[in-house]
Design a protein around this motif. Structure first.
Motif, PDB file in Angstrom:
ATOM      1  N   ASP A 200      42.014  49.654  37.451  1.00  0.00           N
ATOM      2  CA  ASP A 200      42.799  49.378  36.254  1.00  0.00           C
ATOM      3  C   ASP A 200      43.230  50.722  35.675  1.00  0.00           C
ATOM      4  OD1 ASP A 200      40.530  50.402  35.044  1.00  0.00           O
ATOM      5  OD2 ASP A 200      40.223  48.702  33.693  1.00  0.00           O
ATOM      6  N   GLY A 265      47.021  45.089  36.627  1.00  0.00           N
ATOM      7  CA  GLY A 265      46.451  43.957  37.359  1.00  0.00           C
ATOM      8  C   GLY A 265      45.288  43.275  36.689  1.00  0.00           C
ATOM      9  N   THR A 266      44.741  43.843  35.620  1.00  0.00           N
ATOM     10  CA  THR A 266      43.647  43.188  34.921  1.00  0.00           C
ATOM     11  C   THR A 266      44.165  41.921  34.249  1.00  0.00           C
ATOM     12  OG1 THR A 266      42.634  45.333  34.505  1.00  0.00           O
ATOM     13  CG2 THR A 266      41.791  43.477  33.245  1.00  0.00           C
ATOM     14  N   LEU A 267      43.552  40.802  34.553  1.00  0.00           N
ATOM     15  CA  LEU A 267      44.085  39.506  34.153  1.00  0.00           C
ATOM     16  C   LEU A 267      43.975  39.308  32.643  1.00  0.00           C
ATOM     17  CD1 LEU A 267      45.299  37.205  35.852  1.00  0.00           C
ATOM     18  CD2 LEU A 267      43.102  36.035  35.660  1.00  0.00           C
ATOM     19  N   ASN A 270      45.840  33.242  32.920  1.00  0.00           N
ATOM     20  CA  ASN A 270      45.732  32.684  34.256  1.00  0.00           C
ATOM     21  C   ASN A 270      46.500  31.359  34.306  1.00  0.00           C
ATOM     22  OD1 ASN A 270      44.942  32.118  36.855  1.00  0.00           O
ATOM     23  ND2 ASN A 270      42.754  32.176  36.447  1.00  0.00           N
ATOM     24  N   PRO A 272      48.836  34.607  35.831  1.00  0.00           N
ATOM     25  CA  PRO A 272      49.529  35.711  35.177  1.00  0.00           C
ATOM     26  C   PRO A 272      51.040  35.630  35.375  1.00  0.00           C
ATOM     27  CG  PRO A 272      48.615  36.450  37.249  1.00  0.00           C
ATOM     28  CD  PRO A 272      48.160  35.021  37.068  1.00  0.00           C
ATOM     29  N   LEU A 274      54.309  37.958  35.952  1.00  0.00           N
ATOM     30  CA  LEU A 274      54.764  39.286  36.365  1.00  0.00           C
ATOM     31  C   LEU A 274      56.234  39.435  36.018  1.00  0.00           C
ATOM     32  CD1 LEU A 274      54.489  41.975  37.963  1.00  0.00           C
ATOM     33  CD2 LEU A 274      55.055  40.667  40.028  1.00  0.00           C
ATOM     34  N   ARG A 320      39.938  38.284  42.903  1.00  0.00           N
ATOM     35  CA  ARG A 320      41.126  39.060  43.248  1.00  0.00           C
ATOM     36  C   ARG A 320      42.155  38.152  43.915  1.00  0.00           C
ATOM     37  NH1 ARG A 320      36.774  41.967  44.771  1.00  0.00           N
ATOM     38  NH2 ARG A 320      36.884  41.144  46.873  1.00  0.00           N
ATOM     39  N   ARG A 322      46.798  38.166  44.799  1.00  0.00           N
ATOM     40  CA  ARG A 322      47.987  39.004  44.821  1.00  0.00           C
ATOM     41  C   ARG A 322      49.256  38.193  44.636  1.00  0.00           C
ATOM     42  NH1 ARG A 322      44.607  40.473  48.866  1.00  0.00           N
ATOM     43  NH2 ARG A 322      43.771  42.591  48.831  1.00  0.00           N
ATOM     44  N   GLN A 340      48.138  43.381  42.766  1.00  0.00           N
ATOM     45  CA  GLN A 340      46.835  42.724  42.861  1.00  0.00           C
ATOM     46  C   GLN A 340      46.311  42.456  41.458  1.00  0.00           C
ATOM     47  OE1 GLN A 340      43.509  43.364  45.781  1.00  0.00           O
ATOM     48  NE2 GLN A 340      42.606  44.476  44.081  1.00  0.00           N
ATOM     49  N   TRP A 341      45.901  41.225  41.233  1.00  0.00           N
ATOM     50  CA  TRP A 341      45.339  40.826  39.943  1.00  0.00           C
ATOM     51  C   TRP A 341      43.824  40.786  40.049  1.00  0.00           C
ATOM     52  CZ3 TRP A 341      48.931  40.644  36.213  1.00  0.00           C
ATOM     53  CH2 TRP A 341      50.253  40.395  36.574  1.00  0.00           C
ATOM     54  N   ASP A 343      40.418  39.296  38.033  1.00  0.00           N
ATOM     55  CA  ASP A 343      39.847  38.415  36.997  1.00  0.00           C
ATOM     56  C   ASP A 343      38.401  38.828  36.751  1.00  0.00           C
ATOM     57  OD1 ASP A 343      38.989  36.425  35.318  1.00  0.00           O
ATOM     58  OD2 ASP A 343      39.643  34.767  36.582  1.00  0.00           O
TER      59      ASP A 343
END
Length: 349
Positions: A200, A265-267, A270, A272, A274, A320, A322, A340-341, A343
């Motif tokens: 992150d 990428g830090t959720l 949910n 997310p 983009l 994780r 993507r 890449q996200w 959670d």
């Protein structure tokens, strides 16, 4: 004397592609491996036969393999030229890399990088190389040893972790590994691979402060618009490295979207959302995006006509995942962008 690449791979029995005409520019594709074995977990393993087939495809497409650091610097500065370039990386320093991959690559004179989590080597854990084996590899000019942290722990701050505790923990992991590698091998490459591909903005800041390049596990090529502490690599394990889709990856170009405009990428929600702002000349229509385990994503243009919202139609339940987006680049090639996200409410591996 090293054998020519073609002779070293002459025994490969796999369908190969003919050379492809290329557009005027090209980027760097970094291939990421763990085990090269048929006996280790399939999710992180590439069979020796598949590995040889992947190398054969690089040769057939006439794509040179270059040392990771130099190739990265050239790609970020836009000096790669008109020919696609590749680099090979191996995470964790597993013994199968020493026993199986390294002999093939060294015989052919192909450079590669091994990312080491130092505690596993020092503690002589089963399935990992030893320091003597790493020293043997490091004496070859084709081999670079990089940092993969000391303990291979998750580096992003945990929800119940104070900032001070996190900073002490991660600083120790980054620096202890680098100091151990330098002490054991006499090498100090500014190359870092995030464990699990997780990072992150806070972790990126620590990597950037040290003057290192940071490599993840989200797919895509590296080009001038890439971020030097969130560099993508294409995973090459059995499930992702099949030769059917390899051509598109090897010939891909970076979607020209400034990495600084992308989330770390830090959720936050949910699924997310983009937001991608395409450069002038790229219309939203041809953009296609997919999410891990959910298939095609919704791509909705916003009012300005150049920015799109990309979102899945349902929530994700993994730590994780993507979002991968592609856009036609001409001559059968594709621009590629992956996010890449992460959670943090999901348990660590």
């Amino acid at each position: 004397m090293k054998k020519p690449f073609r002779n070293a791979l002459a025994f490969v029995a796999a369908p190969l592609l003919t050379a492809t005409s290329l557009p005027a520019s090209a980027d760097l594709v970094v291939l990421q491996y763990h085990h090269i074995s048929s006996q280790t977990p399939a999710s992180t393993s590439t069979t020796p036969d598949l590995f040889r087939s992947q190398l054969a495809m690089l040769e057939k497409l006439d794509i040179p393999v270059k040392p990771l650091q130099a190739a990265t610097e050239q790609a970020l500065s836009g000096k790669t030229g008109s020919t696609p370039v590749a680099a090979l990386t191996f995470d964790d320093a597993y013994s199968s890399v020493y026993d199986t991959a390294a002999p093939i690559l060294l015989e052919a004179g192909i450079p590669f990088t091994v990312f080491v989590n130092s505690q596993a080597i020092t503690e002589k854990r089963h399935g990992y190389m030893t320091w003597d084996q790493l020293k043997d590899l490091a004496r070859h000019p084709e081999v670079t040893i990089g940092n993969h942290s000391a303990d291979h722990a998750h580096l992003v701050r945990r929800p119940d972790e104070t900032e001070d505790a996190w900073h002490r923990r991660v600083t120790a992991s980054l620096d202890d590994a680098q100091e151990t590698i330098e002490a054991k091998l006499g090498t100090d490459a500014p190359l870092f691979a995030y464990p699990y591909g997780e990072f992150d903005a806070e972790v990126e800041t620590l990597v950037k402060k040290r003057g290192w390049y940071g490599y993840g596990q989200h797919s895509g090529p590296i080009g001038p618009s890439s971020g030097d502490t969130r560099l993508p690599r294409f995973p090459m394990a059995n499930a992702y490295g099949g030769t059917d889709g390899l051509k598109d990856k090897l010939l891909s170009e970076t979607l020209p979207v400034d990495a600084n405009t992308l989330p770390d990428g830090t959720l936050k929600q949910n699924p997310p959302v983009l937001h991608l702002t395409l450069p002038d000349g790229m219309k939203p229509g041809p953009l296609t995006c997919y999410g891990s385990q959910v298939g095609q994503l919704s791509v909705t243009p916003t009012g300005d006509g150049q920015t799109v919202e990309v979102v899945a139609d349902r929530s994700f339940n993994s730590r994780r995942f993507r979002y991968n987006c592609t856009y036609p680049a001409g001559n059968g090639r594709f621009y590629w962008q992956s996010v890449q996200w992460l959670d943090l409410s999901q348990a660590e591996d």
